[in-house]
Motif scaffolding. Structure first.
Motif, PDB file in Angstrom:
ATOM      1  N   SER A 290      34.995  46.308  29.056  1.00 52.97           N
ATOM      2  CA  SER A 290      34.584  44.909  29.114  1.00 52.97           C
ATOM      3  C   SER A 290      35.792  43.987  29.119  1.00 52.97           C
ATOM      4  O   SER A 290      35.803  42.965  29.827  1.00 52.97           O
ATOM      5  N   ALA A 291      36.814  44.347  28.356  1.00 53.12           N
ATOM      6  CA  ALA A 291      38.026  43.524  28.317  1.00 53.12           C
ATOM      7  C   ALA A 291      38.711  43.505  29.677  1.00 53.12           C
ATOM      8  O   ALA A 291      39.207  42.457  30.123  1.00 53.12           O
ATOM      9  N   LEU A 292      38.745  44.645  30.353  1.00 54.46           N
ATOM     10  CA  LEU A 292      39.345  44.702  31.685  1.00 54.46           C
ATOM     11  C   LEU A 292      38.590  43.792  32.648  1.00 54.46           C
ATOM     12  O   LEU A 292      39.203  43.060  33.449  1.00 54.46           O
ATOM     13  N   ILE A 293      37.268  43.828  32.580  1.00 51.11           N
ATOM     14  CA  ILE A 293      36.463  42.967  33.448  1.00 51.11           C
ATOM     15  C   ILE A 293      36.727  41.502  33.118  1.00 51.11           C
ATOM     16  O   ILE A 293      36.834  40.650  34.018  1.00 51.11           O
ATOM     17  N   ALA A 294      36.841  41.190  31.835  1.00 51.28           N
ATOM     18  CA  ALA A 294      37.131  39.811  31.430  1.00 51.28           C
ATOM     19  C   ALA A 294      38.446  39.333  32.027  1.00 51.28           C
ATOM     20  O   ALA A 294      38.566  38.175  32.456  1.00 51.28           O
ATOM     21  N   PHE A 295      39.441  40.208  32.079  1.00 49.45           N
ATOM     22  CA  PHE A 295      40.722  39.861  32.697  1.00 49.45           C
ATOM     23  C   PHE A 295      40.556  39.606  34.190  1.00 49.45           C
ATOM     24  O   PHE A 295      41.024  38.585  34.720  1.00 49.45           O
ATOM     25  N   LEU A 296      39.869  40.501  34.891  1.00 51.73           N
ATOM     26  CA  LEU A 296      39.708  40.345  36.341  1.00 51.73           C
ATOM     27  C   LEU A 296      38.932  39.065  36.671  1.00 51.73           C
ATOM     28  O   LEU A 296      39.201  38.411  37.690  1.00 51.73           O
ATOM     29  N   LYS A 297      38.009  38.678  35.803  1.00 55.21           N
ATOM     30  CA  LYS A 297      37.217  37.479  36.059  1.00 55.21           C
ATOM     31  C   LYS A 297      38.035  36.195  35.904  1.00 55.21           C
ATOM     32  O   LYS A 297      37.561  35.105  36.267  1.00 55.21           O
ATOM     33  N   THR A 298      39.258  36.307  35.363  1.00 53.62           N
ATOM     34  CA  THR A 298      40.115  35.118  35.269  1.00 53.62           C
ATOM     35  C   THR A 298      40.922  34.875  36.536  1.00 53.62           C
ATOM     36  O   THR A 298      41.602  33.850  36.649  1.00 53.62           O
ATOM     37  N   LEU A 299      40.873  35.785  37.497  1.00 51.77           N
ATOM     38  CA  LEU A 299      41.618  35.653  38.743  1.00 51.77           C
ATOM     39  C   LEU A 299      40.726  34.961  39.767  1.00 51.77           C
ATOM     40  O   LEU A 299      39.874  35.593  40.397  1.00 51.77           O
TER      41      LEU A 299
ATOM     42  N   ASP B  52      34.412  31.213  23.754  1.00 50.13           N
ATOM     43  CA  ASP B  52      35.023  31.830  22.581  1.00 50.13           C
ATOM     44  C   ASP B  52      35.226  33.325  22.795  1.00 50.13           C
ATOM     45  O   ASP B  52      34.297  34.042  23.194  1.00 50.13           O
ATOM     46  N   GLY B  53      36.446  33.774  22.552  1.00 53.10           N
ATOM     47  CA  GLY B  53      36.765  35.191  22.629  1.00 53.10           C
ATOM     48  C   GLY B  53      37.227  35.668  23.990  1.00 53.10           C
ATOM     49  O   GLY B  53      37.777  36.774  24.106  1.00 53.10           O
ATOM     50  N   TRP B  54      37.031  34.845  25.049  1.00 54.51           N
ATOM     51  CA  TRP B  54      37.391  35.304  26.397  1.00 54.51           C
ATOM     52  C   TRP B  54      38.894  35.475  26.537  1.00 54.51           C
ATOM     53  O   TRP B  54      39.366  36.449  27.137  1.00 54.51           O
ATOM     54  N   ALA B  55      39.660  34.548  26.010  1.00 56.75           N
ATOM     55  CA  ALA B  55      41.122  34.627  26.150  1.00 56.75           C
ATOM     56  C   ALA B  55      41.662  35.894  25.513  1.00 56.75           C
ATOM     57  O   ALA B  55      42.519  36.590  26.083  1.00 56.75           O
ATOM     58  N   GLU B  56      41.158  36.223  24.314  1.00 62.84           N
ATOM     59  CA  GLU B  56      41.624  37.426  23.618  1.00 62.84           C
ATOM     60  C   GLU B  56      41.204  38.685  24.374  1.00 62.84           C
ATOM     61  O   GLU B  56      41.993  39.640  24.515  1.00 62.84           O
ATOM     62  N   ALA B  57      39.982  38.692  24.892  1.00 59.08           N
ATOM     63  CA  ALA B  57      39.512  39.852  25.649  1.00 59.08           C
ATOM     64  C   ALA B  57      40.323  40.020  26.932  1.00 59.08           C
ATOM     65  O   ALA B  57      40.706  41.137  27.299  1.00 59.08           O
TER      66      ALA B  57
END
Length: 479
Positions: free
Chosen positions: A466-475, A305-310
């Motif tokens: 934190s949001a930037l890290i969340a994005f990088l963790k999706t790669l 929950d919340g990862w996609a938005e972040a």
């Protein structure tokens, strides 16, 4: 002879191994019964040619994977007692019988011993670091001090075929600009200065004179021959084929005929280990085919929950902070036809001028390639988050990435190629030495050309970081 099947998966696997060993001994492929030979060696009896069908490509890549994962033995030719790890065939002043040596190598039994995160062909943890140096003379250094060697982490190879294809097209584009400058200088009788760009990446300027001479003082991030070399952290390896031939010798003492054979060295056993024909050109081709067809990393959002938005907000921050000035989200690729050998390799690695016919591996035939995005012109968009360009990564305040003391192929010690970020969510730890445990740490270590983006990240609110890290963790890499 009856072989007990055993119980469960491991029992069946053991039975298969025993059957393979017996078959090997019975057919005379081994030096002696139960010999521990790598069966995939020599399976590709000739270099492939022409455009391979999907069936032929699958067969070749299966052999390549078997070679990549094989634990080579002394019966195969492991070790190089009379040769160093140097790219150019170089003999030791004092032969060494020790098979493995952590710093100067050989240092691994298989390619997959280091390239394994999250699967074969992937990256490596700090424990799998290697030691790069020119390797001339004895190269018996036993110190980790950076004055002797540069310690490097293991890069992943997923999407490597697309990366090499991009590099080839960019090299041709840069060389075309050089030819244009020379032509205009001849026609006008005046010095002509043109910008050097390829796929929207700026590589400085070139000046040409009417007499055919060129001034390369304004080049930025590329060698003077205008060839993009997309592999290793320094961006100094031209192709998967060169990378493979280098690594086989350095890390395993397995010497490829195309560089260490009699043609170049005058010896069939240059490393003095009593084995000849250790790696044939066909073996190298199989390894290249498997690496070139590894699927590209993808973007995958965790079901939290919340990862996609972040991650969506983090992707915006990635651009706003200035990260995309080097980590370009995507570069366009005209063709998915991978030719092996390629056009830009030099002596010691086969190129397309040294063979009667080259092989074409059509990446478009692969299932994973059918999902690659395309632009309005039909070009494949390679979402590598990189630019295949070298950059200065230190300055007077931030010098964490300047720990090396040795240059590599005349590339200064604090200059590195932009790391492609696709797969970064699967390849912790980070940095060219694998000595940063988190993405936050490696971002803050950026100096030099990356300083402005780094400072923007540091100044941001905690939630935005934190949001930037969340994005990088999706790669991530999905084998």
């Amino acid at each position: 002879m009856n072989i007990p099947a055993g119980r469960g998966r491991w029992g069946r696997r053991l039975a298969a191994v025993i059957a393979l060993q017996l078959t090997t001994a019975a057919t005379g492929l081994a030096d002696e019964p139960w010999a521990e030979r790598t069966q995939a060696l020599g399976a590709t009896t000739e270099m492939p040619t022409g455009t391979l069908s999907r069936e032929d490509l699958d067969r070749l890549t299966e052999t390549g994977k078997a070679l990549f994962e094989a634990n080579f033995t002394t019966l195969d030719g492991v070790g190089r007692p009379e040769a160093t790890q140097a790219i150019d065939p170089t003999r030791r002043k004092h032969p060494r019988q020790q098979a493995f040596f952590r710093t100067a190598g050989p240092d691994a039994g298989s390619c997959a011993a280091c390239h394994n995160q999250p699967a074969s062909g992937g990256a490596g943890d700090f424990v799998a670091n290697v030691f790069a140096s020119e390797g001339f003379e004895s190269a018996d250094f036993d110190s980790l001090d950076p004055q002797f060697s540069s310690e490097r982490g293991t890069n992943h190879l997923f999407g490597a075929g697309l990366v090499e294809l991009l590099a080839r097209e960019m090299s041709l584009e840069l060389q075309s600009r050089r030819n244009e400058a020379l032509s205009k200088a001849r026609d006008t009788g005046q010095t002509v200065r043109l910008s050097l760009t390829a796929k929207g990446i700026d590589f400085g300027f070139i000046s040409a004179d009417p007499d055919g001479s060129v001034n390369l003082d304004e080049l930025d991030g590329v060698d003077t021959d205008l060839v993009i070399r997309p592999f290793t952290q320094k961006g100094v390896m031209t192709s998967l084929r060169q990378f493979t031939v280098n690594a086989l010798n350095h890390h395993h003492g397995m010497q490829a005929d195309e560089r260490f054979g009699a043609r170049w060295t005058g010896s069939d056993d240059f490393d003095g280990d009593g084995k000849t024909g250790e790696i044939t050109a066909g073996d190298v081709s199989a390894l290249v085919a498997w690496q070139a067809t590894l699927p590209a990393p993808v973007r995958m959002i965790p079901e939290i929950d919340g990862w996609a938005e972040a991650a969506a907000r983090g992707e915006e921050n990635f651009a706003q902070f200035g990260c995309t000035s080097c980590h370009r989200p995507a570069l366009p690729l005209e063709s998915l036809s991978f030719a092996d050998p390629g056009p830009f390799d030099q002596a010691g690695t086969l190129n397309d001028r040294q063979v009667g016919a080259k092989a074409i591996y059509d990446i478009a035939l692969l299932d994973w390639a059918k999902t690659l995005p395309r632009d309005a012109e039909g070009r494949v968009l390679v979402r590598l988050y990189g630019d295949l360009k070298r950059h200065v990564m230190t300055d007077n305040q931030i010098d964490a990435l300047g720990n090396e003391l040795l240059s590599q192929r005349f590339v200064d010690r604090n200059i590195f190629q932009t790391a492609e970020l696709w797969g970064v969510g699967s390849t912790q730890p980070y940095g060219h030495r694998n000595d940063f445990s988190s993405l936050d740490e490696i971002i803050l270590a950026h100096g030099g050309n990356g300083r402005q983006a780094r400072d923007a990240y540091e100044a941001a609110e905690r939630d935005e970081k934190s949001a930037l890290i969340a994005f990088l963790k999706t790669l991530v890499i999905v084998p």
